[in-house]
Every structure is written in structure tokens, then in C-alpha cells.
Design a protein around this motif. Structure first.
Motif, PDB file in Angstrom:
ATOM      1  N   GLY A  76       2.574  -3.177   5.975  1.00 16.12           N
ATOM      2  CA  GLY A  76       4.075  -3.033   6.204  1.00 16.12           C
ATOM      3  C   GLY A  76       4.499  -3.404   5.041  1.00 16.12           C
ATOM      4  O   GLY A  76       4.495  -4.379   4.393  1.00 16.12           O
ATOM      5  N   GLN A  77       5.778  -2.885   4.703  1.00 18.95           N
ATOM      6  CA  GLN A  77       6.653  -3.051   3.553  1.00 18.95           C
ATOM      7  C   GLN A  77       7.181  -4.479   3.572  1.00 18.95           C
ATOM      8  O   GLN A  77       7.308  -5.137   2.613  1.00 18.95           O
ATOM      9  CB  GLN A  77       7.832  -1.990   3.423  1.00 18.95           C
ATOM     10  CG  GLN A  77       8.431  -1.947   2.094  1.00 18.95           C
ATOM     11  CD  GLN A  77       7.718  -1.901   1.002  1.00 18.95           C
ATOM     12  OE1 GLN A  77       7.067  -0.831   0.861  1.00 18.95           O
ATOM     13  NE2 GLN A  77       7.863  -2.576   0.027  1.00 18.95           N
ATOM     14  N   SER A  78       7.807  -4.975   4.836  1.00 20.57           N
ATOM     15  CA  SER A  78       8.062  -6.101   4.705  1.00 20.57           C
ATOM     16  C   SER A  78       7.075  -7.365   4.505  1.00 20.57           C
ATOM     17  O   SER A  78       7.540  -8.548   3.933  1.00 20.57           O
ATOM     18  CB  SER A  78       8.575  -6.567   6.218  1.00 20.57           C
ATOM     19  OG  SER A  78       7.613  -6.321   7.119  1.00 20.57           O
ATOM     20  N   ARG A  79       5.873  -7.334   4.643  1.00 19.53           N
ATOM     21  CA  ARG A  79       4.724  -7.930   4.082  1.00 19.53           C
ATOM     22  C   ARG A  79       4.783  -8.138   2.482  1.00 19.53           C
ATOM     23  O   ARG A  79       4.635  -9.205   1.810  1.00 19.53           O
ATOM     24  CB  ARG A  79       3.520  -7.620   4.735  1.00 19.53           C
ATOM     25  CG  ARG A  79       3.247  -7.494   6.362  1.00 19.53           C
ATOM     26  CD  ARG A  79       1.668  -7.286   6.752  1.00 19.53           C
ATOM     27  NE  ARG A  79       1.700  -7.030   8.018  1.00 19.53           N
ATOM     28  CZ  ARG A  79       0.574  -6.723   8.589  1.00 19.53           C
ATOM     29  NH1 ARG A  79      -0.655  -6.787   8.022  1.00 19.53           N
ATOM     30  NH2 ARG A  79       0.452  -6.352   9.760  1.00 19.53           N
ATOM     31  N   ALA A  82       7.796  -9.868   0.965  1.00 16.33           N
ATOM     32  CA  ALA A  82       7.826 -11.266   1.295  1.00 16.33           C
ATOM     33  C   ALA A  82       6.607 -11.841   0.336  1.00 16.33           C
ATOM     34  O   ALA A  82       6.956 -12.914  -0.390  1.00 16.33           O
ATOM     35  CB  ALA A  82       7.406 -11.454   2.765  1.00 16.33           C
ATOM     36  N   ALA A  83       5.781 -11.292   0.329  1.00 13.30           N
ATOM     37  CA  ALA A  83       4.544 -11.897  -0.743  1.00 13.30           C
ATOM     38  C   ALA A  83       5.076 -11.802  -2.148  1.00 13.30           C
ATOM     39  O   ALA A  83       4.750 -12.617  -2.918  1.00 13.30           O
ATOM     40  CB  ALA A  83       3.170 -10.904  -0.621  1.00 13.30           C
ATOM     41  N   MET A  84       5.742 -10.757  -2.532  1.00 13.67           N
ATOM     42  CA  MET A  84       6.155 -10.576  -4.047  1.00 13.67           C
ATOM     43  C   MET A  84       7.162 -11.677  -4.204  1.00 13.67           C
ATOM     44  O   MET A  84       7.330 -11.915  -5.384  1.00 13.67           O
ATOM     45  CB  MET A  84       6.580  -9.320  -4.361  1.00 13.67           C
ATOM     46  CG  MET A  84       6.883  -8.774  -5.815  1.00 13.67           C
ATOM     47  SD  MET A  84       5.196  -8.914  -6.510  1.00 13.67           S
ATOM     48  CE  MET A  84       5.846  -8.920  -8.357  1.00 13.67           C
ATOM     49  N   VAL A 155       0.061 -14.301   4.072  1.00 12.73           N
ATOM     50  CA  VAL A 155       1.178 -13.470   4.429  1.00 12.73           C
ATOM     51  C   VAL A 155       0.879 -12.346   5.324  1.00 12.73           C
ATOM     52  O   VAL A 155       0.101 -11.418   5.084  1.00 12.73           O
ATOM     53  CB  VAL A 155       2.007 -12.916   3.275  1.00 12.73           C
ATOM     54  CG1 VAL A 155       3.327 -12.181   3.726  1.00 12.73           C
ATOM     55  CG2 VAL A 155       2.598 -13.980   2.376  1.00 12.73           C
ATOM     56  N   THR A 156       1.389 -12.119   6.402  1.00 10.51           N
ATOM     57  CA  THR A 156       1.250 -11.064   7.387  1.00 10.51           C
ATOM     58  C   THR A 156       2.206 -11.234   8.505  1.00 10.51           C
ATOM     59  O   THR A 156       2.837 -12.132   8.643  1.00 10.51           O
ATOM     60  CB  THR A 156      -0.214 -11.030   8.015  1.00 10.51           C
ATOM     61  OG1 THR A 156      -0.479  -9.882   8.692  1.00 10.51           O
ATOM     62  CG2 THR A 156      -0.442 -12.182   9.076  1.00 10.51           C
ATOM     63  N   ASN A 157       2.115 -10.159   9.457  1.00 15.02           N
ATOM     64  CA  ASN A 157       3.210 -10.353  10.500  1.00 15.02           C
ATOM     65  C   ASN A 157       2.955 -11.535  11.411  1.00 15.02           C
ATOM     66  O   ASN A 157       1.659 -11.795  11.557  1.00 15.02           O
ATOM     67  CB  ASN A 157       3.289  -9.000  11.135  1.00 15.02           C
ATOM     68  CG  ASN A 157       4.027  -7.927  10.505  1.00 15.02           C
ATOM     69  OD1 ASN A 157       3.297  -7.041   9.668  1.00 15.02           O
ATOM     70  ND2 ASN A 157       5.319  -7.781  10.568  1.00 15.02           N
ATOM     71  N   GLU A 178      -2.110 -21.730   4.463  1.00 20.61           N
ATOM     72  CA  GLU A 178      -0.607 -21.930   4.865  1.00 20.61           C
ATOM     73  C   GLU A 178      -0.262 -20.852   5.646  1.00 20.61           C
ATOM     74  O   GLU A 178       0.036 -19.665   4.645  1.00 20.61           O
ATOM     75  CB  GLU A 178       0.274 -22.507   3.706  1.00 20.61           C
ATOM     76  CG  GLU A 178      -0.414 -23.822   3.183  1.00 20.61           C
ATOM     77  CD  GLU A 178      -0.137 -24.867   3.949  1.00 20.61           C
ATOM     78  OE1 GLU A 178       0.768 -24.710   5.033  1.00 20.61           O
ATOM     79  OE2 GLU A 178      -0.820 -26.091   3.716  1.00 20.61           O
ATOM     80  N   PRO A 179       0.121 -20.496   6.764  1.00 19.28           N
ATOM     81  CA  PRO A 179       0.695 -19.355   7.377  1.00 19.28           C
ATOM     82  C   PRO A 179       1.976 -19.104   6.922  1.00 19.28           C
ATOM     83  O   PRO A 179       2.913 -19.754   6.853  1.00 19.28           O
ATOM     84  CB  PRO A 179       0.480 -19.554   8.779  1.00 19.28           C
ATOM     85  CG  PRO A 179       0.298 -21.009   9.091  1.00 19.28           C
ATOM     86  CD  PRO A 179      -0.202 -21.606   7.872  1.00 19.28           C
ATOM     87  N   TYR A 180       2.154 -17.780   6.526  1.00 17.93           N
ATOM     88  CA  TYR A 180       3.619 -17.305   6.371  1.00 17.93           C
ATOM     89  C   TYR A 180       3.895 -15.910   7.166  1.00 17.93           C
ATOM     90  O   TYR A 180       3.806 -14.907   6.702  1.00 17.93           O
ATOM     91  CB  TYR A 180       3.938 -16.936   4.749  1.00 17.93           C
ATOM     92  CG  TYR A 180       5.277 -16.844   4.365  1.00 17.93           C
ATOM     93  CD1 TYR A 180       6.009 -17.916   3.706  1.00 17.93           C
ATOM     94  CD2 TYR A 180       5.859 -15.524   4.338  1.00 17.93           C
ATOM     95  CE1 TYR A 180       7.453 -17.547   3.496  1.00 17.93           C
ATOM     96  CE2 TYR A 180       7.023 -15.168   3.973  1.00 17.93           C
ATOM     97  CZ  TYR A 180       7.873 -16.206   3.412  1.00 17.93           C
ATOM     98  OH  TYR A 180       8.992 -16.137   3.008  1.00 17.93           O
ATOM     99  N   PRO A 181       4.139 -16.242   8.539  1.00 16.03           N
ATOM    100  CA  PRO A 181       4.533 -15.205   9.232  1.00 16.03           C
ATOM    101  C   PRO A 181       5.668 -14.376   8.793  1.00 16.03           C
ATOM    102  O   PRO A 181       6.790 -15.012   8.598  1.00 16.03           O
ATOM    103  CB  PRO A 181       4.517 -15.839  10.769  1.00 16.03           C
ATOM    104  CG  PRO A 181       4.958 -17.019  10.464  1.00 16.03           C
ATOM    105  CD  PRO A 181       4.469 -17.701   8.993  1.00 16.03           C
ATOM    106  N   VAL A 182       5.569 -12.986   8.882  1.00 15.85           N
ATOM    107  CA  VAL A 182       6.760 -12.300   8.649  1.00 15.85           C
ATOM    108  C   VAL A 182       7.344 -11.752  10.051  1.00 15.85           C
ATOM    109  O   VAL A 182       6.497 -11.176  10.932  1.00 15.85           O
ATOM    110  CB  VAL A 182       6.403 -11.076   7.614  1.00 15.85           C
ATOM    111  CG1 VAL A 182       7.720 -10.040   7.660  1.00 15.85           C
ATOM    112  CG2 VAL A 182       6.113 -11.569   6.294  1.00 15.85           C
ATOM    113  N   VAL A 183       8.522 -11.972  10.192  1.00 13.05           N
ATOM    114  CA  VAL A 183       9.298 -11.494  11.672  1.00 13.05           C
ATOM    115  C   VAL A 183       9.992 -10.477  11.382  1.00 13.05           C
ATOM    116  O   VAL A 183      11.089 -10.512  10.663  1.00 13.05           O
ATOM    117  CB  VAL A 183       9.841 -12.658  12.278  1.00 13.05           C
ATOM    118  CG1 VAL A 183      10.393 -12.306  13.694  1.00 13.05           C
ATOM    119  CG2 VAL A 183       8.930 -13.903  12.194  1.00 13.05           C
TER     120      VAL A 183
END
Length: 237
Positions: A76-79, A82-84, A155-157, A178-183
């Protein structure tokens, strides 16, 4: 050989009793099987409710701690965005984009992710091998070990995070995740119950999560035809 009259009487009297006990045994077995089936169904439904509620309450950290590196799983584009942003803000030294389609060039991906071109050129690595979450974990582990990183932001949804952490955790034994959930949508307060698409995604991901848990006990491996035992010879698949 002739049968005595007494033997006939004993056999006749024993047959109804044996049949009665056999009937009771069958009924007891069916009741026990039905009870186990109901219990399994209740556990499955209850587990899904816990999973959906857990995912719905995951939030994107406002200011995550700095780590050695960042890994983003494509999907997904949002992931990617967020990572960038994490890389640009100095939250990690390098970024691995895992699961990039083989036909996508670095230039195309850089344009899709935006950000500074020099930063992308120097500090972004692409994994084109992984085809699924298991592949993401395998390729990410190789990358982390080759750079000797001790901490990684993943980083993932949000709905994909539990399974991703499970698969990654099995291989990244010496690195902290370290989880970085994208909502992408608000699922709190039972919101997932009123959104058919969200419910479908959560239910599908829940089943994949259960399969990932089962792989910790029985080494199952997904294949185009279903699942098979990991390491099994072609003749056994």
C-alpha cells in the motif's frame, strides 16, 4: 457342532444388553464430538473478536524511538509514505523495502515514495525476492544480519502487524522489533463490525494469523496449491 438350549438362551439374553450398551456408547461419542465442535467454534469466534479488537486499537506512534534501520512491507502507498518519512526524520540509518515487484524500477519507486532523491539513492535498499509475509521475514532477516542491526522499525498496516511480527520474530532473534502500524481507517469502538470490507480483511488476516501460529508447531509452508510440510520432498507434496 450342536448348540445347547442353555447356550441359545444366554446368547439371546446377552444380545439386547450388548446392543443397548453399544447404542449408549455411540450417543456418548456423538455428544462428546458435538461438544468439542461447539467449543472449537466458540474459541474460533472468540479469537477473532480478540484479534479484531486488538488490531482496531493499534495506533501509529506519534514519535517512535530511533532504531538502527527501518523495514517496510509493500502492500500500500501509505506504508511506503510512512517509511520514507521515518527515514527522512532520522529514525533509522537505512530503509529496506521488502516485496518490490520485479518490474518496478528504482526510479519508479523513488517517484512513488517521493522524498529526497539523494537520500533514496544512498539509503534505500530493495528486496524483489519476497512474495509473501514469510518471504518478507526471510529476506529481511538476511538484510538485518548482513548489516548487523540491533533494532528495526517494522512498517506495515495495522491488520497485518500481528502476523508480520510473528513471522519476523522467528528469524530476527538478535534484533529488537519496533512496530509502526499504519492505520488507514478508524476501526475503534467496534467500527469494524459496521464496515463489510474491513470485516472481510480482518477475517482473512485472522485465518492467516492462525496458520502462522500453526507453523510454529507443524512446519507448514504455503504453496500455489494450498499448504504443505516445509522441507517435504516433491513426492510428498
Amino acid at each position: 457342532m450342536a448348540m445347547s438350549g442353555q447356550d441359545s438362551i444366554d446368547t439371546a439374553s446377552a444380545s439386547p444388553t450388548a446392543a443397548r450398551f453399544a447404542g449408549i456408547s455411540r450417543r456418548a461419542f456423538l455428544h462428546a464430538a458435538l461438544g468439542l465442535l461447539v467449543l472449537a467454534a466458540a474459541c474460533f469466534v472468540g479469537g477473532f473478536g480478540w484479534f479484531a479488537s486488538h488490531v482496531a486499537h493499534l495506533e501509529t506512534p506519534a514519535d517512535p524511538e530511533r532504531a538502527d534501520a527501518i523495514i517496510v512491507l509493500t502492500g500500500g502507498q501509505s506504508r511506503l509514505d510512512a517509511a520514507m518519512e521515518l527515514l527522512e526524520s532520522g529514525k533509522g540509518q537505512r530503509l529496506l523495502v521488502s516485496g518490490v515487484h520485479p518490474s518496478a524500477s528504482r526510479f519508479q519507486l523513488q517517484r512513488a515514495m517521493g522524498g529526497d532523491k539523494k537520500l533514496f539513492s544512498c539509503c534505500v535498499d530493495l528486496d524483489r525476492t519476497a512474495l509473501d509475509t514469510i518471504g518478507n521475514a526471510e529476506e529481511s532477516a538476511k538484510w538485518v544480519e548482513s548489516h548487523d542491526y540491533g533494532s528495526v522499525i517494522l512498517v506495515t498496516n495495522n491488520y497485518h502487524m500481528p502476523r508480520s511480527l510473528l513471522e519476523m520474530g522467528r528469524l530476527l532473534r538478535n534484533a529488537r522489533l519496533e512496530p509502526y502500524p499504519v492505520v488507514n481507517s478508524d476501526l475503534g469502538n467496534g467500527g469494524w463490525l459496521t464496515k463489510p470490507e474491513a470485516l472481510r480483511v480482518l477475517f482473512t488476516e485472522y485465518n492467516k494469523y492462525l496458520l502462522a501460529l500453526a507453523r510454529g508447531v507443524v512446519p507448514l509452508k504455503p504453496t500455489p496449491d494450498g499448504v504443505t510440510l516445509a522441507g517435504a520432498s516433491p513426492s510428498l507434496r
